[in-house]
Motif scaffolding. Structure first.
Motif, mmCIF file in Angstrom:
data_model
loop_
_atom_site.group_PDB
_atom_site.id
_atom_site.type_symbol
_atom_site.label_atom_id
_atom_site.label_comp_id
_atom_site.label_asym_id
_atom_site.label_seq_id
_atom_site.Cartn_x
_atom_site.Cartn_y
_atom_site.Cartn_z
ATOM 1 N N LYS A 243 9.242 0.492 -8.066
ATOM 2 C CA LYS A 243 8.246 -0.285 -7.336
ATOM 3 C C LYS A 243 8.281 0.081 -5.855
ATOM 4 O O LYS A 243 9.342 0.375 -5.285
ATOM 5 N N LEU A 244 7.112 0.052 -5.260
ATOM 6 C CA LEU A 244 7.016 0.395 -3.851
ATOM 7 C C LEU A 244 7.685 -0.648 -2.969
ATOM 8 O O LEU A 244 7.486 -1.843 -3.147
ATOM 9 N N GLU A 245 8.486 -0.157 -2.005
ATOM 10 C CA GLU A 245 8.986 -0.988 -0.917
ATOM 11 C C GLU A 245 8.603 -0.283 0.368
ATOM 12 O O GLU A 245 8.481 0.941 0.395
ATOM 13 N N TYR A 246 8.408 -1.056 1.448
ATOM 14 C CA TYR A 246 7.997 -0.415 2.694
ATOM 15 C C TYR A 246 8.422 -1.223 3.897
ATOM 16 O O TYR A 246 8.684 -2.429 3.806
ATOM 17 N N GLU A 247 8.477 -0.514 5.008
ATOM 18 C CA GLU A 247 8.787 -1.121 6.299
ATOM 19 C C GLU A 247 7.491 -1.690 6.867
ATOM 20 O O GLU A 247 6.532 -0.941 7.085
ATOM 21 N N SER A 248 7.444 -2.995 7.111
ATOM 22 C CA SER A 248 6.187 -3.610 7.522
ATOM 23 C C SER A 248 5.935 -3.507 9.031
ATOM 24 O O SER A 248 4.816 -3.758 9.484
ATOM 25 N N ALA A 249 6.948 -3.139 9.800
ATOM 26 C CA ALA A 249 6.769 -3.007 11.251
ATOM 27 C C ALA A 249 7.469 -1.738 11.745
ATOM 28 O O ALA A 249 8.428 -1.801 12.511
ATOM 29 N N PRO A 250 6.974 -0.584 11.319
ATOM 30 C CA PRO A 250 7.642 0.663 11.708
ATOM 31 C C PRO A 250 7.410 1.019 13.169
ATOM 32 O O PRO A 250 6.464 0.548 13.798
ATOM 33 N N ASP A 251 8.290 1.858 13.685
ATOM 34 C CA ASP A 251 8.171 2.343 15.064
ATOM 35 C C ASP A 251 6.852 3.098 15.253
ATOM 36 O O ASP A 251 6.392 3.797 14.346
ATOM 37 N N ASP A 252 6.264 2.954 16.440
ATOM 38 C CA ASP A 252 4.990 3.629 16.710
ATOM 39 C C ASP A 252 5.093 5.151 16.613
ATOM 40 O O ASP A 252 4.086 5.832 16.427
ATOM 41 N N ALA A 253 6.291 5.677 16.745
ATOM 42 C CA ALA A 253 6.475 7.128 16.614
ATOM 43 C C ALA A 253 6.083 7.613 15.217
ATOM 44 O O ALA A 253 5.824 8.802 15.017
ATOM 45 N N LEU A 254 6.025 6.693 14.264
ATOM 46 C CA LEU A 254 5.699 7.045 12.884
ATOM 47 C C LEU A 254 4.219 6.860 12.566
ATOM 48 O O LEU A 254 3.803 6.992 11.409
ATOM 49 N N ARG A 255 3.420 6.597 13.600
ATOM 50 C CA ARG A 255 2.014 6.266 13.363
ATOM 51 C C ARG A 255 1.272 7.371 12.585
ATOM 52 O O ARG A 255 0.537 7.088 11.639
ATOM 53 N N ASP A 256 1.455 8.629 13.010
ATOM 54 C CA ASP A 256 0.739 9.711 12.338
ATOM 55 C C ASP A 256 1.081 9.764 10.856
ATOM 56 O O ASP A 256 0.214 9.949 10.008
ATOM 57 N N ALA A 257 2.359 9.613 10.557
ATOM 58 C CA ALA A 257 2.790 9.675 9.160
ATOM 59 C C ALA A 257 2.228 8.496 8.368
ATOM 60 O O ALA A 257 1.795 8.645 7.222
ATOM 61 N N VAL A 258 2.219 7.319 8.990
ATOM 62 C CA VAL A 258 1.699 6.128 8.306
ATOM 63 C C VAL A 258 0.194 6.270 8.055
ATOM 64 O O VAL A 258 -0.302 5.925 6.971
ATOM 65 N N GLU A 259 -0.525 6.797 9.053
ATOM 66 C CA GLU A 259 -1.970 6.968 8.859
ATOM 67 C C GLU A 259 -2.253 8.019 7.792
ATOM 68 O O GLU A 259 -3.208 7.892 7.022
ATOM 69 N N GLU A 260 -1.420 9.037 7.737
ATOM 70 C CA GLU A 260 -1.544 10.031 6.674
ATOM 71 C C GLU A 260 -1.323 9.372 5.308
ATOM 72 O O GLU A 260 -2.044 9.629 4.340
ATOM 73 N N ALA A 261 -0.318 8.510 5.242
ATOM 74 C CA ALA A 261 -0.043 7.807 3.986
ATOM 75 C C ALA A 261 -1.236 6.957 3.561
ATOM 76 O O ALA A 261 -1.622 6.940 2.385
ATOM 77 N N ALA A 262 -1.830 6.261 4.542
ATOM 78 C CA ALA A 262 -3.003 5.433 4.233
ATOM 79 C C ALA A 262 -4.146 6.302 3.718
ATOM 80 O O ALA A 262 -4.874 5.920 2.796
#
Ligand code: SF4
Length: 62
Positions: A31-50
């Motif tokens: 099952k998926l687990e995730y960090e709900s408040a990740p560091d802004d440095a990860l923004r590109d990766a998070v947007e890619e995931a979305a």
């Protein structure tokens, strides 16, 4: 940055995990687990995931 995953939509295939493994992971039960408040440095990766989520279950805020 806040990350919200609609767990009613998510089907746990893990495309987001490949895109942003620092934020998304599959647990031992698969099952998926995730960090709900990740560091802004990860923004590109998070947007890619979305972007790659086939169910469009990931929302990024802030
Ligand atoms: S890519 Fe989307 S549907 Fe797949 S595990 Fe991640 S949030 Fe869930």
């Amino acid at each position: 940055m806040k990350v919200i995953v609609d767990m009613d939509k998510c089907q746990d295939h893990g495309q987001c995990v490949f895109a942003a493994p620092e934020v998304f992971r599959l647990n031992e039960a698969g099952k998926l687990e995730y960090e709900s408040a990740p560091d802004d440095a990860l923004r590109d990766a998070v947007e890619e995931a979305a972007d790659v989520c086939p169910l469009q279950a990931i929302t990024v805020e802030g």
